[in-house]
Design an enzyme around this catalytic site. Structure first.
Site, mmCIF file in Angstrom:
data_model
loop_
_atom_site.group_PDB
_atom_site.id
_atom_site.type_symbol
_atom_site.label_atom_id
_atom_site.label_comp_id
_atom_site.label_asym_id
_atom_site.label_seq_id
_atom_site.Cartn_x
_atom_site.Cartn_y
_atom_site.Cartn_z
ATOM 1 N N ASP A 20 1.151 -1.295 0.038
ATOM 2 C CA ASP A 20 -0.481 0.470 -0.255
ATOM 3 C C ASP A 20 1.172 1.283 0.138
ATOM 4 O O ASP A 20 1.265 1.355 0.993
ATOM 5 C CB ASP A 20 -0.794 -0.154 1.616
ATOM 6 C CG ASP A 20 -2.055 1.316 1.025
ATOM 7 O OD1 ASP A 20 -1.208 2.546 0.474
ATOM 8 O OD2 ASP A 20 -2.508 1.179 2.302
ATOM 9 N N HIS A 21 0.989 1.861 -0.829
ATOM 10 C CA HIS A 21 2.260 2.988 -1.334
ATOM 11 C C HIS A 21 1.413 3.890 -0.528
ATOM 12 O O HIS A 21 2.127 5.356 -0.146
ATOM 13 C CB HIS A 21 1.785 3.618 -2.920
ATOM 14 C CG HIS A 21 2.893 3.895 -3.076
ATOM 15 N ND1 HIS A 21 3.921 5.061 -1.933
ATOM 16 C CD2 HIS A 21 3.568 4.307 -4.169
ATOM 17 C CE1 HIS A 21 5.142 4.742 -2.697
ATOM 18 N NE2 HIS A 21 4.872 5.123 -3.962
ATOM 19 N N ARG A 22 -0.320 3.771 0.276
ATOM 20 C CA ARG A 22 -0.251 5.230 1.366
ATOM 21 C C ARG A 22 1.060 4.797 2.723
ATOM 22 O O ARG A 22 1.169 5.958 3.645
ATOM 23 C CB ARG A 22 -1.265 5.552 2.191
ATOM 24 C CG ARG A 22 -2.366 5.436 0.599
ATOM 25 C CD ARG A 22 -3.631 5.238 1.001
ATOM 26 N NE ARG A 22 -4.428 3.765 0.855
ATOM 27 C CZ ARG A 22 -5.238 3.442 1.645
ATOM 28 N NH1 ARG A 22 -6.225 3.961 1.965
ATOM 29 N NH2 ARG A 22 -5.068 1.979 1.825
#
Ligand code: CAO
Length: 445
Positions: free
Chosen positions: A417-419
Site C-alpha cells: 500500500d503506497h500510502r
C-alpha cells in the site's frame, strides 16, 4: 365601493413568555403587496423560530427593522398602507402565526436520520403542536417566497437546503419537513454518485454472448462472489505497487531436501512455504510498517506486535485465506503440520470465520504451479502481501568469485500500500528477505 388607504404601524405582537427574539429574515421589502396573514418577518429565540404575519392587506411603505435586530412585543416592524375596504381576516390580527398557541415550537428530529438528530431541540409536546400548526397554517403568498412554515424554514436553514429549489408536496404547494429531507437525501445521493463516477468507470455493457456462438451460464460460487467483491474494493481503494525481486534458494532447497527422510518418518510434507513464513516474520520484525494497518481515519498506523500470517489457499470453490497464528513462536515442523491441516480444511470447506481473521500479513504462493511473477492484491486491512512464483534453476553470475553458477532462484512479488510504504522501503524489504532466504543462518543474527 372604491378602496381608500390608511397607514398602519405594524408592531411585534405578543410572542409568549419570551422577552427578546432576533430577526432572522425580513420577508418583504418596500413596495411589496401583502395580504392579511402573509408572513412579514421571521424571528428566532434560542429554541426555535416563528413568522410574524401581517394583520392587514396592503402595501409596505417603509421597514423599521432589519435582519439581526433584537425585538420584543411592541417593536415596530414596518408601516403598511392598508387597503381599507376588504374585511380584515377573522383571525386575531395581531397574533403571530401559531406554532403552538403562541409558544415557539421546536424542530422535530428524525429518529432514522443521524444528521437530523444533531439538530434536535425542544420538547415533544411542542413538536406535536407544530405538526398541527403546520397543517392548519395559511399558505404564505409574499412575493415569490417559497411556502413553508417557520419551523420548516429553520430546518432547511440548519441543513443548508435552499427552499426555493424545493418543490412542496403539502397543501397548496407548501414545503413540508419531509420535502426538505427528501431534497437533502437527493443531494447526498447525487454527491455520492458523482464521487463514484469520479473514478471514471463507465457502465459495463450488457452483451448477449450467444449472438457470437453457443454458451453455457454457470453461477459464481459463494466464495468467489464474496472474495470477488473484497478484491475489487481493495484493488480500487488501495494504491498498489508491486516490487519484484528474487532470492537464491539453492542452499535452502538442499537443506529442505535433507529433511525428507525425517519428514517421511513423521508423515509431514515439508514444502518451501514454512521456511518462507519464518523468513517473512524475520523481515516483518525488521520492517514493522509491513506488519501494520491504517486505522479507520487513515491517519494512524496500527503496528501489530503479533505475527499472524494469512496463507492464500486455492480451493475448488475459489480462493480462501486461512490465518496461521503466532508464526514467530512456531518451528518448521509445526508450521508444516499446521499448513497441511489448514489447507485441507480449506479445501473441504471446513474453515470457521475465526480461522480466517486476524492476519497481519499474507503470503500467496503459486510456486507449486507456475509463473515468473504476478501482482497479488493486498488483503485489506493489511498493507502488504508477498506473492511467490515458481523457483527456477538459472545461470547466475557470481561477482565475488567471478564465475557463472547454476542457482535455484525464487521470484518474489511484493504488493504494498503506497500510502503506508515507500518504494525504497519495499525494495529494502524484498532485498532483506532475499538475503535471509539465501542464507537462513542470518536469522540467528
Ligand atoms: N517453486 C518451486 N516449487 C515449489 C514452490 C516454488 N515456489 N512452491 C511449492 N513448490 C513445490 C512444492 O515443494 C511441492 O513439490 P513436491 O510435491 O515435489 O514436494 C509442490 O510444488 C506443490 O506444493 P503445494 O502447493 O502443494 O504446497 P505449498 O506448501 O507450496 O503450498 C498452498 C500450499 C496451500 C499455499 C498451495 O497449495 C496453494 O493453494 N497455492 C495457491 C495459492 C493461490 O491460489 N494464490 C493466488 C491468490 S491470488 O493473489
Amino acid at each position: 365601493m372604491p378602496n381608500s388607504t390608511v397607514e398602519h404601524d405594524i408592531r411585534v405582537p405578543n410572542i409568549g413568555d419570551i422577552s427578546e427574539v432576533e430577526v432572522i429574515a425580513v420577508l418583504v421589502k418596500v413596495g411589496d403587496k401583502v395580504k392579511a396573514e402573509d408572513s412579514l418577518i421571521t424571528v428566532e429565540s434560542d429554541k426555535a423560530s416563528m413568522d410574524i404575519p401581517s394583520p392587514l392587506t396592503g402595501t409596505v411603505k417603509s421597514l423599521s427593522i432589519s435582519v439581526g435586530d433584537q425585538v420584543s412585543e411592541g417593536s415596530p416592524i414596518l408601516v403598511l398602507i392598508a387597503d381599507k375596504s376588504p374585511e380584515p381576516p377573522e383571525s386575531k390580527l395581531s397574533d403571530p402565526v401559531p406554532e403552538s398557541n403562541g409558544a415557539i415550537a421546536s424542530i422535530r428530529a428524525n429518529d432514522d436520520n443521524p444528521i437530523l438528530e444533531e439538530i434536535a431541540i425542544g420538547n415533544q409536546s411542542l413538536n406535536r403542536a407544530l405538526e398541527t400548526a403546520q397543517e392548519s397554517m395559511p399558505v404564505q403568498v409574499v412575493g415569490h417566497k417559497p411556502h413553508a412554515s417557520p419551523s420548516v424554514r429553520r430546518f432547511a436553514r440548519e441543513l443548508g437546503a435552499e427552499l426555493d429549489k424545493i418543490k412542496g408536496t403539502g397543501r397548496k404547494g407548501r414545503i413540508l419537513q419531509s420535502d426538505v429531507k427528501a431534497n437533502i437525501k437527493r443531494t447526498m445521493d447525487n454527491a455520492e454518485k458523482s464521487a463514484e463516477s469520479g473514478i471514471g468507470f463507465t457502465k459495463m455493457p450488457e452483451i448477449d454472448f450467444s449472438q457470437f456462438g453457443s454458451i453455457k451460464v454457470e453461477p459464481l460460487s459463494k466464495i468467489k462472489k464474496l472474495t470477488g467483491s473484497n478484491l475489487h474494493r481493495n484493488w480500487v481503494t488501495i494504491p498498489h505497487v508491486t516490487q519484484h525481486d528474487e532470492a537464491d534458494i539453492t542452499d535452502l532447497e538442499v537443506f529442505r531436501k535433507s529433511l525428507k527422510a525425517q519428514a517421511e518418518q513423521e508423515k509431514v510434507k515439508v514444502t518451501l512455504l514454512p521456511f518462507l513464513m519464518k523468513a517473512v516474520v524475520y523481515a516483518l520484525k525488521k520492517f514493522p510498517s509491513f506488519n501494520a494497518s491504517l486505522d479507520s481515519s487513515n491517519e494512524q498506523l496500527v503496528l501489530k506486535q503479533y505475527f499472524h500470517l494469512g496463507i492464500a489457499v486455492d480451493t475448488p470453490d475459489g480462493l480462501v485465506v486461512p490465518v496461521i497464528r503466532e508464526v514467530n513462536q512456531k518451528g518448521i515442523w509445526e508450521l508444516a503440520i499446521e499448513l497441511a491441516k489448514i489447507s485441507e480444511r480449506a479445501r473441504n470447506r471446513k474453515l470457521t470465520p475465526n480461522e480466517m481473521q486476524g492476519g497481519s500479513f499474507t503470503i500467496s504462493s503459486l510456486g507449486g504451479i507456475s509463473g515468473t511473477g504476478f501482482t497479488p492484491i493486498i488483503n485489506a486491512p493489511e498493507v502488504a502481501i508477498l506473492g511467490i512464483s515458481r523457483a527456477k534453476s538459472q545461470a547466475v553470475y557470481k561477482q565475488e568469485q567471478e564465475v557463472v553458477a547454476t542457482r535455484l532462484m525464487l521470484p518474489l512479488s511484493l504488493s504494498y500500500d503506497h500510502r503506508v510504504i515507500d518504494g525504497a522501503e519495499a525494495a529494502r524489504f524484498t532485498h532483506f528477505l532475499s538475503q535471509v532466504l539465501s542464507d537462513l543462518r542470518r536469522m540467528l543474527l
